[in-house]
Design an enzyme around this catalytic site. Structure first.
Site, PDB file in Angstrom:
ATOM      1  N   THR A  44      32.486 -17.072   5.648  1.00 12.41           N
ATOM      2  CA  THR A  44      33.560 -16.466   6.452  1.00 12.41           C
ATOM      3  C   THR A  44      33.977 -17.363   7.597  1.00 12.41           C
ATOM      4  OG1 THR A  44      32.930 -14.228   5.907  1.00 12.41           O
ATOM      5  CG2 THR A  44      34.080 -14.519   7.986  1.00 12.41           C
ATOM      6  N   TYR A  58      39.635 -10.834   3.484  1.00 13.31           N
ATOM      7  CA  TYR A  58      40.061 -12.232   3.636  1.00 13.31           C
ATOM      8  C   TYR A  58      39.380 -13.017   2.518  1.00 13.31           C
ATOM      9  CZ  TYR A  58      35.388 -12.268   5.473  1.00 13.31           C
ATOM     10  OH  TYR A  58      34.038 -12.087   5.599  1.00 13.31           O
ATOM     11  N   THR A 124      27.407 -15.609   5.763  1.00 11.12           N
ATOM     12  CA  THR A 124      26.355 -14.791   6.395  1.00 11.12           C
ATOM     13  C   THR A 124      25.516 -14.041   5.375  1.00 11.12           C
ATOM     14  OG1 THR A 124      27.895 -12.936   6.586  1.00 11.12           O
ATOM     15  CG2 THR A 124      27.716 -14.447   8.481  1.00 11.12           C
ATOM     16  N   ASP A 125      25.992 -13.900   4.137  1.00  6.66           N
ATOM     17  CA  ASP A 125      25.264 -13.078   3.172  1.00  6.66           C
ATOM     18  C   ASP A 125      23.860 -13.610   2.871  1.00  6.66           C
ATOM     19  OD1 ASP A 125      27.542 -11.622   3.100  1.00  6.66           O
ATOM     20  OD2 ASP A 125      27.843 -11.716   0.937  1.00  6.66           O
ATOM     21  N   LYS A 197      20.571 -10.640   8.409  1.00  8.14           N
ATOM     22  CA  LYS A 197      21.799  -9.844   8.538  1.00  8.14           C
ATOM     23  C   LYS A 197      21.417  -8.385   8.351  1.00  8.14           C
ATOM     24  CE  LYS A 197      26.539  -9.740   6.662  1.00  8.14           C
ATOM     25  NZ  LYS A 197      27.434 -10.385   5.656  1.00  8.14           N
ATOM     26  N   GLU A 317      -1.682   1.714   0.332  1.00 10.55           N
ATOM     27  CA  GLU A 317      -0.901   2.258  -0.801  1.00 10.55           C
ATOM     28  C   GLU A 317      -1.388   1.773  -2.162  1.00 10.55           C
ATOM     29  OE1 GLU A 317       1.722   4.408   1.763  1.00 10.55           O
ATOM     30  OE2 GLU A 317       1.200   4.554  -0.358  1.00 10.55           O
TER      31      GLU A 317
HETATM   32  N1  DAS Z   1      30.810 -13.542   1.482  1.00  7.55           N
HETATM   33  C1  DAS Z   1      30.203 -13.845   2.743  1.00  7.55           C
HETATM   34  C2  DAS Z   1      29.403 -15.152   2.628  1.00  7.55           C
HETATM   35  O1  DAS Z   1      29.988 -16.182   2.286  1.00  7.55           O
HETATM   36  C3  DAS Z   1      31.181 -14.027   3.826  1.00  7.55           C
HETATM   37  C4  DAS Z   1      30.486 -14.249   5.131  1.00  7.55           C
HETATM   38  O2  DAS Z   1      30.180 -13.258   5.771  1.00  7.55           O
HETATM   39  O3  DAS Z   1      30.219 -15.403   5.510  1.00  7.55           O
HETATM   40  O4  DAS Z   1      28.226 -15.110   2.926  1.00  7.55           O
END
Ligand code: DAS
Length: 360
Positions: A44, A58, A124-125, A197, A317
């Site tokens: 992103t 986007y 970020t994923d 995240k 567990e």
């Molecule tokens: N799809 C997500 C990624 O590329 C977009 C982001 O949040 O960076 O990890």
């Protein structure tokens, strides 16, 4: 003669005083700026939307690294910055092969005496997997900072430019050395090991249950703690000796989860299964025999938890000692998967695997 000596002395003293006062007035030469390399992989932070109102809809991975750097001219106040485009992908599409390629690129730069720190711009994923991987395999005490953004640069209140500025500030600061790979997001300096995240639509997306290491504000870093787990220079893993990673699967725990997912992972050739169990890594009574059978076939079983905070206790567990299973401690399933894959490049011994999960 005596008068002449006194005259010579006073002239000498006066010129010494002049020289000293001139030194005192001449400002010290500004410290040389750090040389920082920005490795861009997409995400992103390189995204673009149709309008300023599109903060969530986007296309990721569109803007090249040169434009990212040009978009923050203030970087030049912090460091000498140059960029390189490694990938241009959304990070959900990262593969083990891409992780290894990026790791080798970072390690090569870290060995370059002309490089003082490395920033990786990243989606970020899966940013949390990459940051943990780098802290485990790159043998350097130079700052490695992974940064992303939750909004594309085209959106109102985009967070990417300040996140990039903060990331370069942290990478350029000598006080960032020796802290392992770091994540910089939303003014926080986070551990690449245990931050992830935890919100998927806000700019304060990243955090760790153990808190931030520090904060960066207006280009200055403020530290409050340092990592205690092994990393970088103290790691037994070395990217220069790794070319591929073994397959590790994550099976998500839930009520009525069945046994098909674990069975399919075994059939697909997984060398370890991360059981993302309910509660403290619990396994349903109807699933125990399947995991025991997989263990008997040589597949390692590593109990993590779908619960975000806390840590899985050994023999809670489930009788891990009896079943020859491993627990992932405080690592969430996706972090446990990274460590398991690396550990399995070194050993298949359960006790050794458990040691590695306690130490990293
Ligand atoms: N799809 C997500 C990624 O590329 C977009 C982001 O949040 O960076 O990890």
């Amino acid at each position: 003669m005596h008068t002449l000596h006194r005259l010579i002395n006073s002239v000498a003293m006066a010129s010494l005083f002049t020289a000293l006062s001139a030194c005192a007035q001449t400002p010290a030469a500004p410290a040389a700026k750090a040389n920082i390399v920005v490795l861009a992989t997409g995400g992103t932070i390189a995204g673009a939307g149709a309008s300023a109102a599109n903060s969530a809809t986007y296309q990721a991975a569109k803007v090249p690294v040169e434009k990212l750097i040009a978009g923050v001219p203030e970087l030049a106040d912090l460091a000498n910055v140059r960029g390189a485009q490694v990938f241009q992908i959304a990070s959900e599409s990262f593969t083990n092969e891409k992780l290894v390629t990026l790791g080798k690129r970072v390690a090569a730069l870290a060995k370059d005496p002309g490089v003082d720190g490395i920033v990786i711009t990243h989606g970020t994923d899966t940013l949390e997997e990459t940051s943990f991987f780098l802290t485990l395999v790159v043998r350097t005490d130079k700052p490695i900072v992974v940064v992303g953004s939750m909004r594309p640069g085209t959106a109102m209140s985009a967070d990417g430019t300040l996140n990039l500025y903060d990331a370069v500030a942290v990478a350029a600061d000598k006080s960032s050395r020796g802290k392992g790979a770091l994540i910089v997001m939303n003014d926080d300096i986070l551990s690449g090991r245990d931050a992830g995240k935890r919100i998927n639509i806000k700019t304060n997306a990243f955090s760790s249950q153990w808190g931030a290491l520090g904060s960066v504000v207006e280009g200055k870093t403020y530290w409050f703690r340092a990592p205690v787990k092994r990393h970088t220079m103290a790691s037994e893993f070395d990217i220069e000796k790794i070319d591929t990673l073994p397959m590790v699967a994550i099976v998500y725990g839930s009520g009525e989860m069945g046994t098909f997912a674990a069975e399919a992972a075994g059939k697909a050739g997984a060398k370890a299964i991360i059981h993302a169990g309910t509660g403290n890594g619990s396994v349903p009574n109807y699933g125990v025999d399947t995991l025991k059978a997989l263990r008997a076939q040589g597949v390692h079983i590593i109990r993590s938890a779908r619960v975000q905070d806390g840590f899985v206790l050994r023999n809670s567990e489930q009788p891990d000692d009896k079943y020859d299973w491993v627990v992932a401690h405080d690592l969430n399933p996706q972090k446990a998967k990274i460590l398991a894959a690396l550990a399995l490049t070194k050993t298949r011994d359960t006790k050794e695997l458990q040691r590695i999960f306690w130490e990293y």
